[in-house]
Design an enzyme around this catalytic site. Sequence first.
Site, PDB file in Angstrom:
ATOM      1  N   ARG A  12       0.631  -1.273  -0.064  1.00  0.00           N
ATOM      2  CA  ARG A  12      -0.161   0.056  -0.011  1.00  0.00           C
ATOM      3  C   ARG A  12       0.917   1.182  -0.003  1.00  0.00           C
ATOM      4  O   ARG A  12       0.733   2.060  -0.811  1.00  0.00           O
ATOM      5  CB  ARG A  12      -0.888  -0.043   1.294  1.00  0.00           C
ATOM      6  CG  ARG A  12      -2.043  -1.109   1.058  1.00  0.00           C
ATOM      7  CD  ARG A  12      -3.082  -0.878   0.058  1.00  0.00           C
ATOM      8  NE  ARG A  12      -3.671   0.592  -0.365  1.00  0.00           N
ATOM      9  CZ  ARG A  12      -3.896   0.811  -1.320  1.00  0.00           C
ATOM     10  NH1 ARG A  12      -4.065   0.117  -2.381  1.00  0.00           N
ATOM     11  NH2 ARG A  12      -4.375   1.965  -1.307  1.00  0.00           N
ATOM     12  N   SER A 152       5.151   7.137  12.287  1.00  0.00           N
ATOM     13  CA  SER A 152       4.058   6.616  11.689  1.00  0.00           C
ATOM     14  C   SER A 152       3.084   7.746  11.076  1.00  0.00           C
ATOM     15  O   SER A 152       3.101   8.875  11.232  1.00  0.00           O
ATOM     16  CB  SER A 152       3.202   5.815  12.671  1.00  0.00           C
ATOM     17  OG  SER A 152       2.638   6.584  13.656  1.00  0.00           O
ATOM     18  N   CYS A 153       2.035   7.254  10.440  1.00  0.00           N
ATOM     19  CA  CYS A 153       1.017   8.197   9.795  1.00  0.00           C
ATOM     20  C   CYS A 153       0.421   9.076  11.138  1.00  0.00           C
ATOM     21  O   CYS A 153       0.147  10.391  10.948  1.00  0.00           O
ATOM     22  CB  CYS A 153      -0.069   7.534   8.917  1.00  0.00           C
ATOM     23  SG  CYS A 153      -0.926   6.140   9.753  1.00  0.00           S
ATOM     24  N   THR A 154       0.099   8.247  11.818  1.00  0.00           N
ATOM     25  CA  THR A 154      -0.529   8.899  13.296  1.00  0.00           C
ATOM     26  C   THR A 154       0.351   9.723  13.980  1.00  0.00           C
ATOM     27  O   THR A 154      -0.133  11.114  14.326  1.00  0.00           O
ATOM     28  CB  THR A 154      -1.015   7.751  14.097  1.00  0.00           C
ATOM     29  OG1 THR A 154      -1.798   7.022  13.647  1.00  0.00           O
ATOM     30  CG2 THR A 154      -1.923   8.186  15.478  1.00  0.00           C
ATOM     31  N   THR A 183      -6.238  -1.608   8.560  1.00  0.00           N
ATOM     32  CA  THR A 183      -4.822  -1.895   7.881  1.00  0.00           C
ATOM     33  C   THR A 183      -4.755  -3.562   7.725  1.00  0.00           C
ATOM     34  O   THR A 183      -5.421  -4.390   7.900  1.00  0.00           O
ATOM     35  CB  THR A 183      -3.594  -1.493   8.547  1.00  0.00           C
ATOM     36  OG1 THR A 183      -3.461  -2.402   9.750  1.00  0.00           O
ATOM     37  CG2 THR A 183      -3.794  -0.150   9.198  1.00  0.00           C
ATOM     38  N   SER A 211      -1.485   2.277  20.264  1.00  0.00           N
ATOM     39  CA  SER A 211      -1.062   3.113  19.199  1.00  0.00           C
ATOM     40  C   SER A 211       0.276   3.614  19.998  1.00  0.00           C
ATOM     41  O   SER A 211       0.259   3.876  21.049  1.00  0.00           O
ATOM     42  CB  SER A 211      -1.877   4.303  19.007  1.00  0.00           C
ATOM     43  OG  SER A 211      -1.180   5.539  18.436  1.00  0.00           O
ATOM     44  N   GLY A 212       1.671   3.404  19.034  1.00  0.00           N
ATOM     45  CA  GLY A 212       2.689   3.781  19.499  1.00  0.00           C
ATOM     46  C   GLY A 212       3.007   5.422  19.537  1.00  0.00           C
ATOM     47  O   GLY A 212       3.885   6.069  19.686  1.00  0.00           O
ATOM     48  N   ARG A 234      -9.897   0.981  15.520  1.00  0.00           N
ATOM     49  CA  ARG A 234      -9.748   0.386  14.061  1.00  0.00           C
ATOM     50  C   ARG A 234     -11.107   0.599  13.693  1.00  0.00           C
ATOM     51  O   ARG A 234     -11.844  -0.364  14.336  1.00  0.00           O
ATOM     52  CB  ARG A 234      -8.828  -0.785  13.802  1.00  0.00           C
ATOM     53  CG  ARG A 234      -7.377  -0.684  14.242  1.00  0.00           C
ATOM     54  CD  ARG A 234      -6.776   0.262  13.248  1.00  0.00           C
ATOM     55  NE  ARG A 234      -5.155   0.227  13.412  1.00  0.00           N
ATOM     56  CZ  ARG A 234      -4.440  -0.537  13.007  1.00  0.00           C
ATOM     57  NH1 ARG A 234      -4.619  -1.582  12.414  1.00  0.00           N
ATOM     58  NH2 ARG A 234      -3.056  -0.668  13.354  1.00  0.00           N
TER      59      ARG A 234
END
EC number: 1.2.1.12
Length: 334
Positions: A12, A152-154, A183, A211-212, A234
């Site tokens: 992706r 990450s994206c977050t 994901t 979540s990191g 999620r």
Amino acid sequence: MTVRVGINGFGRIGRNVFRAAATRGADLEIVAVNDLGDVATMAHLLAYDSILGRFPEEVTAEPGAIRAGDTTVKVLAERDPAALPWGDLGVDVVIESTGIFTDAAKARAHVDGGAKKVIIAAPASNEDVTVVLGVNQDAYDPERHTIISNASCTTNCLGVLAKVLHDAVGIESGMMTTVHAYTQDQNLQDAPHKDLRRARAAGLNIVPTSSGAAKAIGLVLPELQGRLDAFALRVPVPTGSVTDLTVTASRSTTVEEVKEAYAKAAAGAYKGLLSYTEAPIVSTDIAGDPASCVFDAELTRVLGSQVKVVGWYDNEWGYSNRLIDLALLVGDTL
């Protein structure tokens, strides 16, 4: 200088990076892709994307290559990154997007293959530096840093969201929840998984998980180290995620002041990384947005010393655009 990039892993993120490079017109060239899949399948998945739609140019598979429009990109199929001919291909920067080589010792094998720098498209371990653009890009030292994590994206969304707020009113402590698109790590149907919540069908459930991002925020905003905690929910959408950050502010403030801080940031120093909207948007409106964070002004709340802010992000496309930006930053210093 045109930055010559190799992509390791054509899933992706790898395909999103390829598309972003092709459509942005940046001074960057994708030289080669390494993936163990067959070329015909890779070309098909690049040409037809369930989220982004058709690739804007014709994509065809050729022997050992993918042709997209007028550009031909070499395709490799090597398990050992050290054996990749990055040096022979003149690759400056490798974007490591397999999700496998996230430890710096493993990612450094790309340097053994001739690459000058490696950007890990994930939170990493033992990396030379973690960079979130708009937050700590000045931390990158080209003389000392070879293995760079793009977090990450977050963390890219949270980093921008938290820095603007911290600069405006100060953050004493806070809690973050990311309501995140499913994901590939999740299951289509109930099946074994090391995380028993993620073992459940992604398309049917709201799945609480870790979540990191809160821990990672300390890497890019050291002043917030230990002040934030977080988890993720999620949800059954393919892309389009949202970060809800609630903090105890260092001083009193108002909704209007908070909104103004983000509006100024989006129009100024954070332009292109932070967007500001007062529209009543939903998750599908974020698909294809290249920003790290789209601040939803109308969801801002202030109650006493508590401040809540919300930022949307396309967890694939926004993040992939940051990988391109970081590759340009790194390449410009070679």
